[in-house]
Motif scaffolding. Sequence first.
Motif, mmCIF file in Angstrom:
data_model
loop_
_atom_site.group_PDB
_atom_site.id
_atom_site.type_symbol
_atom_site.label_atom_id
_atom_site.label_comp_id
_atom_site.label_asym_id
_atom_site.label_seq_id
_atom_site.Cartn_x
_atom_site.Cartn_y
_atom_site.Cartn_z
ATOM 1 N N UNK A 1 33.064 30.162 -11.122
ATOM 2 C CA UNK A 1 32.882 29.610 -9.769
ATOM 3 C C UNK A 1 34.243 29.349 -9.112
ATOM 4 N N UNK A 2 35.177 28.781 -9.870
ATOM 5 C CA UNK A 2 36.519 28.520 -9.348
ATOM 6 C C UNK A 2 37.176 29.815 -8.885
ATOM 7 N N UNK B 1 40.360 25.173 -22.127
ATOM 8 C CA UNK B 1 41.805 24.978 -22.006
ATOM 9 C C UNK B 1 42.448 25.883 -20.957
ATOM 10 N N UNK B 2 41.708 26.842 -20.433
ATOM 11 C CA UNK B 2 42.260 27.792 -19.457
ATOM 12 C C UNK B 2 42.359 27.153 -18.077
ATOM 13 N N UNK B 3 43.418 27.484 -17.380
ATOM 14 C CA UNK B 3 43.617 27.024 -16.000
ATOM 15 C C UNK B 3 43.455 28.238 -15.094
ATOM 16 N N UNK B 4 42.423 28.248 -14.267
ATOM 17 C CA UNK B 4 42.139 29.395 -13.409
ATOM 18 C C UNK B 4 43.308 29.834 -12.554
ATOM 19 N N UNK C 1 24.557 32.693 -12.195
ATOM 20 C CA UNK C 1 24.548 31.314 -12.693
ATOM 21 C C UNK C 1 25.582 30.455 -11.971
ATOM 22 N N UNK C 2 26.678 31.052 -11.559
ATOM 23 C CA UNK C 2 27.740 30.326 -10.856
ATOM 24 C C UNK C 2 27.459 30.194 -9.359
ATOM 25 N N UNK C 3 26.251 30.565 -8.916
ATOM 26 C CA UNK C 3 25.870 30.510 -7.494
ATOM 27 C C UNK C 3 26.867 31.271 -6.626
ATOM 28 N N UNK C 4 27.252 32.469 -7.095
ATOM 29 C CA UNK C 4 28.297 33.229 -6.416
ATOM 30 C C UNK C 4 27.805 34.502 -5.741
ATOM 31 N N UNK C 5 26.492 34.727 -5.683
ATOM 32 C CA UNK C 5 26.015 35.980 -5.113
ATOM 33 C C UNK C 5 25.251 35.811 -3.800
ATOM 34 N N UNK D 1 35.536 31.157 -5.668
ATOM 35 C CA UNK D 1 35.949 30.325 -4.530
ATOM 36 C C UNK D 1 37.412 30.514 -4.151
ATOM 37 N N UNK D 2 38.250 30.907 -5.108
ATOM 38 C CA UNK D 2 39.685 31.045 -4.866
ATOM 39 C C UNK D 2 40.027 32.255 -3.998
ATOM 40 N N UNK D 3 39.123 33.231 -3.956
ATOM 41 C CA UNK D 3 39.402 34.460 -3.216
ATOM 42 C C UNK D 3 40.127 35.510 -4.029
ATOM 43 N N UNK D 4 40.557 35.163 -5.242
ATOM 44 C CA UNK D 4 41.189 36.145 -6.117
ATOM 45 C C UNK D 4 40.128 37.113 -6.643
#
Length: 184
Positions: free
Chosen positions: A103-104, A71-74, A124-128, A107-110
């Motif tokens: 991942x969101x 239910x959370x909105x990034x 796991x989020x392919x973020x590294x 990608x957002x830069x925050x």
Amino acid sequence: MTTSNDSQNSEKVAFLVAAEGIEQVELTEPWKALEQAGYQPVLISPESGTVQMFNHLDKADTKKVDVTVADAQGGDYAALVLPGGVANPDALRTDKDAVAFVREFVDSGRPVAAICHAPWTLVEADAVDGRQLTSWPSLKTDIGNAGGTWTDQEVVIDGNLITSRNPDDLPAFCSALLDALDGK
């Protein structure tokens, strides 16, 4: 601890955790630092109810979940904090909504701040891939296999990623998170 929209900065900061296995101090110390700076921490988890925190392997306090990750909105949050504990990020990395939320954010830069074992969720989020970070030493191989560069420092900042190794690094971790929020 109270959260108030009347503070100097009522921006919300997401804390994403699993139902249990959260290293208590890695949640409570950044939470407190953010509240003291006027931010509104929000506890997000795959399930509603409460989460179980630990002091290493011993059960500690519980904390009420504010919103489920489904239910959370990034976009509602200025930053994301990923506390450690071994079981916590291990469970999060198997939850598709949690991984997508991370991942969101990346990608957002925050700012995304992960401590101890929490970089497992970043893996796991392919973020590294192509990023430099730190973690609990046992994640070094996982980070390297995911294309990241692991380094042994109290805090590593690479773009919007802020990582630290363990609870001893919390002062530097919290300071880097607040600096990232102030500089955005």
